[in-house]
Design an enzyme around this catalytic site. Structure first.
Site, PDB file in Angstrom:
ATOM      1  N   GLU A 138       0.824  -1.207   0.000  1.00 51.19           N
ATOM      2  CA  GLU A 138       0.000   0.000   0.000  1.00 51.19           C
ATOM      3  C   GLU A 138       0.856   1.253   0.000  1.00 51.19           C
ATOM      4  OE1 GLU A 138      -3.215   2.651   0.189  1.00 51.19           O
ATOM      5  OE2 GLU A 138      -2.956   0.612  -0.570  1.00 51.19           O
ATOM      6  N   HIS A 173     -11.819   5.468  -8.133  1.00 57.11           N
ATOM      7  CA  HIS A 173     -10.364   5.643  -8.071  1.00 57.11           C
ATOM      8  C   HIS A 173      -9.690   4.963  -9.261  1.00 57.11           C
ATOM      9  CE1 HIS A 173      -6.700   6.775  -6.203  1.00 57.11           C
ATOM     10  NE2 HIS A 173      -6.338   5.572  -5.810  1.00 57.11           N
TER      11      HIS A 173
END
Length: 324
Positions: A72, A134
């Site tokens: 991430e 997104h």
């Protein structure tokens, strides 16, 4: 010259962000860091004993998984670098007389909104509507960057039939729709809802649930990780993506053949050949995802293939719709 290389580098970074985002999502690492923009209150993944102790104290109900957290954070680092590159492009374009102004400004606004969507992806615990938005923002960004590159490097003007132009526009619209379906499939963890070919196992036709499958609102949940929809809804999404692939594939194949067969410059015919090759590759990757049960490398490549197809279609439409 500086703007040319900067745009090329930014296009590469945009593709890297799309691929890394797909890798993070498909590795179930989208919530590897439960906060934003840091990770467990740190600018990087906590690795020292005192950092881990502090993280566990601040997030007592979560298990710290460094491997997922690093995925991430790497995604965020690359996205941050992309933001700086976009800002540099904006500055160069504003300082130069002969470059577009509105398009780079819009791209800069878009990447700020992308950052907000990235934050909401975490804070809203992978809500499918936010995750899909997104994803679409990333595809929009890379498409606009290519458009800016093409506008600063004009193509030769060509004469084409109105039919070819319309086919190209319809193909682009169909591809965008298919990418939306793909994003909805991924964000709802519906990629393996059907494991049979050519359509789906069992009495799939009687179990279609259109309203629930495509409702943007799925209730309040502590987390949307691994999906909250029932099997029938996920199966409906998956089947829609497959039928969308058939329709989109037929249109793009027709366009590719049209460009190859037409009396056009070699670079136009090459774009048609590239479109057909990417289309066949994308179909093969999609089938492989089903047959091999979504292996990570192939699933990420499927996302990358969609991005390359979209860039090819943006290029083709730009070339065909320029006035001769």
């Amino acid at each position: 010259m500086k703007l040319t290389w900067l745009l090329r580098l930014t296009l590469v970074f945009s593709l890297m962000v799309i691929l890394m985002g797909a890798y993070t999502r498909l590795s179930d690492a989208g919530l590897g860091c439960p906060d934003w923009p840091g990770c467990y209150g740190h600018i990087k993944v906590p690795t020292q004993s005192h950092e881990i102790a502090r993280a566990q104290n601040n997030f007592p109900h979560l298990e710290i998984e460094p491997a997922k957290a690093w995925l991430e954070m790497i995604h965020r680092y690359i996205a941050g670098a992309l933001g700086l590159l976009v800002l540099s492009i904006l500055v160069l374009c504003l300082r130069s007389r002969d470059t577009p102004k509105k398009l780079p400004l819009f791209i800069a606004v878009l990447i700020v909104f992308q950052a907000a969507l990235g934050m909401w992806t975490v804070t809203m615990k992978l809500m499918p509507l936010i995750v899909m938005s997104h994803l679409l923002g990333g595809f929009t960004l890379i498409s606009l960057l290519l458009l800016l590159y093409l506008r600063t490097h004009p193509l030769p003007r060509i004469r084409v039939s109105p039919g070819a132009r319309i086919l190209a526009a319809v193909g682009l619209a169909a591809l965008i729709g298919q990418i939306v379906l793909g994003g909805w499939t991924s964000s709802n963890y519906a990629a393996l809802a059907c494991t049979a070919l050519p359509v789906c196992e069992g009495d799939w036709l009687a179990n279609l649930q259109w309203a629930r499958a495509f409702s943007p609102f799925q209730g309040n949940h502590p987390s949307f990780e691994f999906g909250v929809l029932d099997y029938a809804s996920r199966m409906t999404i998956h089947v829609s993506h497959r039928f969308g692939a058939l329709l989109t594939g037929a249109i793009l194949l027709s366009l590719g053949v049209t460009l190859l067969a037409g009396d056009q410059p070699a670079w136009v015919r090459r774009s048609g050949a590239l479109l057909i090759c990417l289309l066949l590759l994308q179909i093969g990757l999609g089938v492989s995802n089903v047959v091999l049960h979504l292996p990570l490398g192939i699933a990420v490549s499927h996302n990358g293939g969609a991005a390359l197809l979209l860039l090819t279609m943006v290029f083709i439409n730009y070339a065909l719709w320029r006035k001769a």
